[in-house]
Design a protein around this motif. Sequence first.
Motif, short mmCIF file in Angstrom:
data_model
loop_
_atom_site.label_atom_id
_atom_site.label_comp_id
_atom_site.label_asym_id
_atom_site.label_seq_id
_atom_site.Cartn_x
_atom_site.Cartn_y
_atom_site.Cartn_z
N ILE A 79 0.78 -1.29 -0.12
CA ILE A 79 0.10 0.19 -0.03
C ILE A 79 0.83 1.32 -0.12
O ILE A 79 0.46 2.10 -0.58
CB ILE A 79 -1.07 0.00 1.35
N ALA A 80 1.88 1.07 0.57
CA ALA A 80 2.84 2.36 0.76
C ALA A 80 3.71 2.68 -0.62
O ALA A 80 4.48 3.52 -0.69
CB ALA A 80 4.03 1.97 1.75
N GLU A 81 3.29 1.66 -1.80
CA GLU A 81 4.22 1.70 -2.85
C GLU A 81 4.19 3.19 -3.41
O GLU A 81 2.76 3.67 -3.47
CB GLU A 81 3.70 0.52 -3.71
N THR A 82 4.63 3.71 -4.21
CA THR A 82 4.35 5.06 -4.81
C THR A 82 3.17 4.91 -5.64
O THR A 82 3.19 3.96 -6.49
CB THR A 82 5.81 5.56 -5.65
N PRO A 83 2.50 6.22 -5.99
CA PRO A 83 1.28 5.94 -6.63
C PRO A 83 1.58 5.75 -8.33
O PRO A 83 0.61 5.30 -9.13
CB PRO A 83 0.72 7.55 -6.61
N ASP A 84 2.85 6.24 -8.56
CA ASP A 84 3.21 6.14 -10.00
C ASP A 84 3.87 4.73 -10.36
O ASP A 84 4.50 4.62 -11.39
CB ASP A 84 3.75 7.44 -10.54
N ALA A 85 3.45 3.82 -9.49
CA ALA A 85 4.36 2.57 -9.51
C ALA A 85 3.92 1.95 -10.93
O ALA A 85 2.79 2.09 -11.27
CB ALA A 85 3.95 1.35 -8.59
N SER A 86 4.77 1.21 -11.69
CA SER A 86 4.43 0.75 -12.86
C SER A 86 3.43 -0.46 -12.82
O SER A 86 3.25 -1.07 -11.74
CB SER A 86 5.90 0.15 -13.53
N VAL A 87 2.58 -0.78 -13.85
CA VAL A 87 1.87 -2.11 -13.93
C VAL A 87 2.70 -3.37 -13.67
O VAL A 87 1.97 -4.32 -12.80
CB VAL A 87 0.98 -2.12 -15.01
N ASP A 88 3.82 -3.35 -14.18
CA ASP A 88 4.88 -4.58 -13.77
C ASP A 88 4.99 -4.68 -12.31
O ASP A 88 4.74 -5.77 -11.94
CB ASP A 88 6.14 -4.46 -14.35
N ARG A 89 5.02 -3.38 -11.54
CA ARG A 89 5.52 -3.72 -10.14
C ARG A 89 4.18 -3.92 -9.35
O ARG A 89 4.06 -4.56 -8.40
CB ARG A 89 5.91 -2.04 -9.42
N LEU A 90 2.85 -3.34 -9.84
CA LEU A 90 1.68 -3.70 -9.38
C LEU A 90 1.44 -5.46 -9.21
O LEU A 90 0.79 -5.90 -8.50
CB LEU A 90 0.58 -3.17 -9.82
N ILE A 91 1.56 -6.05 -10.64
CA ILE A 91 1.62 -7.42 -10.68
C ILE A 91 2.41 -8.14 -9.80
O ILE A 91 1.92 -9.08 -9.34
CB ILE A 91 1.90 -7.38 -12.14
#
Length: 227
Positions: free
Chosen positions: A119-131
């Motif tokens: 949840i603390a991951e930066t808002p502009d994280a890539s879709v790769d990072r979200l996956i």
Amino acid sequence: MAETGEGTAVSAADRAHAELRELLLRFALLPKQKLNEVALAERLNTSRTPLREALNRLVAEGLLEKGTRGFSVPDLRVDVVTDLFEARLELECAIVRLACERATEAGLEALAGFLDESIAETPDASVDRLIELDIGFHDTLARLAGNAVMRGMLANLNDRIHLVRWIAMDGRRAGTQSQHRDILARVRARDAVGAMALMREHILHRNDGIVAAIRAAYGHVHMLGAR
């Protein structure tokens, strides 16, 4: 020397397998693409024997297809992708049920910490990072369920639907994280029925949603091919 040579060949095949899998997951090899073994061998700096072993392993895993004219990347057929999502849905429900029974408090606490970091991951994280974060949550649940075979099956399914999941994840970050929290709360309460119900809601499994994701995936593929 025979043992050394055999060990070297296995290592080369493992490396080629890992590198080819990464190319598939990063969309460097696209649906319906025919593979040129000579070019791949040069690209991976390997010989044809370990490359062929790696290609055949990927066929067995469902990540490639083998025909009379060689190897190719599977097409995104709606019926096949729907079957894969259905399999993932049933498998994940079984996994979360077992996690409710078997997960240790320490393991659940660690998963809660992982979600805090997600949840603390930066808002502009890539879709790769979200996956990556999404897979991390589901893989950890599978580990807490205590069944290595089911965990391996889930990893394979995730690989086979990676492109569709990548497309479907776009714009779903907030909802995904909230759903993960709710699922974890049900597991911590040892509420298998509730956890399974939430898991069913969480996973993309409606046919219209899958068709829309496949269409979007093809748009992404055409965009990559035009580069």
